[in-house]
Design an enzyme around this catalytic site. Sequence first.
Site, PDB file in Angstrom:
ATOM      1  N   ASP A  97       0.984  -1.310  -0.035  1.00 34.50           N
ATOM      2  CA  ASP A  97       0.036   0.519   0.027  1.00 34.50           C
ATOM      3  C   ASP A  97       0.923   0.942   0.010  1.00 34.50           C
ATOM      4  O   ASP A  97       2.949   1.603   0.791  1.00 34.50           O
ATOM      5  CB  ASP A  97      -1.014   0.017   1.238  1.00 34.50           C
ATOM      6  CG  ASP A  97      -0.303   0.418   2.479  1.00 34.50           C
ATOM      7  OD1 ASP A  97       0.751  -0.422   2.822  1.00 34.50           O
ATOM      8  OD2 ASP A  97      -0.727   1.158   3.649  1.00 34.50           O
ATOM      9  N   GLU A 192       0.099  -1.410   5.418  1.00 33.22           N
ATOM     10  CA  GLU A 192       1.519  -0.916   6.168  1.00 33.22           C
ATOM     11  C   GLU A 192       1.214   0.569   6.761  1.00 33.22           C
ATOM     12  O   GLU A 192       1.273   0.880   8.219  1.00 33.22           O
ATOM     13  CB  GLU A 192       2.344  -0.907   5.728  1.00 33.22           C
ATOM     14  CG  GLU A 192       4.046  -0.628   6.515  1.00 33.22           C
ATOM     15  CD  GLU A 192       4.743   0.312   6.617  1.00 33.22           C
ATOM     16  OE1 GLU A 192       5.945   1.136   7.631  1.00 33.22           O
ATOM     17  OE2 GLU A 192       3.694   1.388   6.290  1.00 33.22           O
TER      18      GLU A 192
END
Length: 421
Positions: A97, A192
């Site tokens: 991400d 994350e």
Amino acid sequence: MNKDSFIFSENLDFQKKALNRFVKYAKINSQSDGEKADKGVFPSTPQQKKFAKLLVEELKTLGVEASIKKECYVYTFIAGTGSKQNEESICLLAHIDTSDEVSGKDVNPQIFYDYDGKEITLSNNVVHSIQTDENLKLAAQNKETIITTDGSTLLGADDKAGITIIMSVLEFLKENPQIEHAPFEIIFSPDEETGHGMDKVPLESIKSKMAYTLDGGHIGEFECECFNAWAAKITFTGRACHTGTAKSGKMVNASTMVSNFVARLPRDKAPETTENYQGFIAPMEIKSSIETATVELLLRSFTIEEIEEEKEIITSIANEVSNEFGGTVDICFKQQYLNMKEKINENPKVIEKLEKTFELAKVEPVKTPIRGGTDGSRLTELGIPTPNIFTGGHNFHSRKEWLSLNQMVKSAEIVFNLLSK
């Protein structure tokens, strides 16, 4: 093949492939959503699943078995070869991400070969200047190739540079089977950036006793300590009535309470006034009406003692405001991750091995504290010591984000050395 072919910074074919791979990844929207993640949505966005599937397909084209575990974790194990096949395995991690602080949709990377230090002007008044960016100045001195945004989005080097490094080294090893390497695992994780990257990590699948995240910044950065991190949610409850008849305590305005609370937070504890080993208290989001107002904060420190002090500051100010305005307040603290320093210090081998690879790559290690956290912070808590390695990215989470191809390639040399030396 001569020995110089293994020095990626002198291998133009490797550099070209790495650049093309990064640009391809950067153009894929894989932003996460912090609000959804905090509500338990996992992964927080569907585009992360799409990117995970693309990575699995790419891994399969490289001749390795790969799968998606626990909904969005890309996982593969690559057996060791030759005399190194029975060595301890190493786990390499990067995250899928990108941050939701700036748009990550329709990323349009701009490439500046052999950057000479001239000012770069992009859209939205985004300017890259060596006068204000010391790392950019160093890149110009070395005539590095840099990649920027077009000014309308972030770049996504955090952490698509990390994914690029791992995939590029894997491809190189597959193309050169005569190079012996230790067994290793790869995990590409979701969310994350939301702090939930290790919430469902397939710990039962991980064979390695040591791991490394590729999620750092400037060349040489070598991180084995990070913040202790807590979140706080402060909810003020007021009392509504018609504004024309609000006097004499009939109205208690929660919006006024929350704004007073934020204004009373110590200025010297703000993230914009702190650096190095100083902790901070950061108000991140406010939602308010007359009856109810909430503020969400981040608490950060390298010591638990300072975290406790920050909790006391927040609690004291919140109660003071509540009493002064005649409303009520609810205070909720939640641990996010812990400083990985102590656990890593208990496993010196993981640092010694990394120091050796820096020496082989002729990169001077710069041990700096992470003023944030990585998936490695949480994985270290879970029992697998996981330092963080530079990727060559700079100015993360912003339209001014940029990446040095040369530094990213040097990081790839570090990873190659970890596996083959």
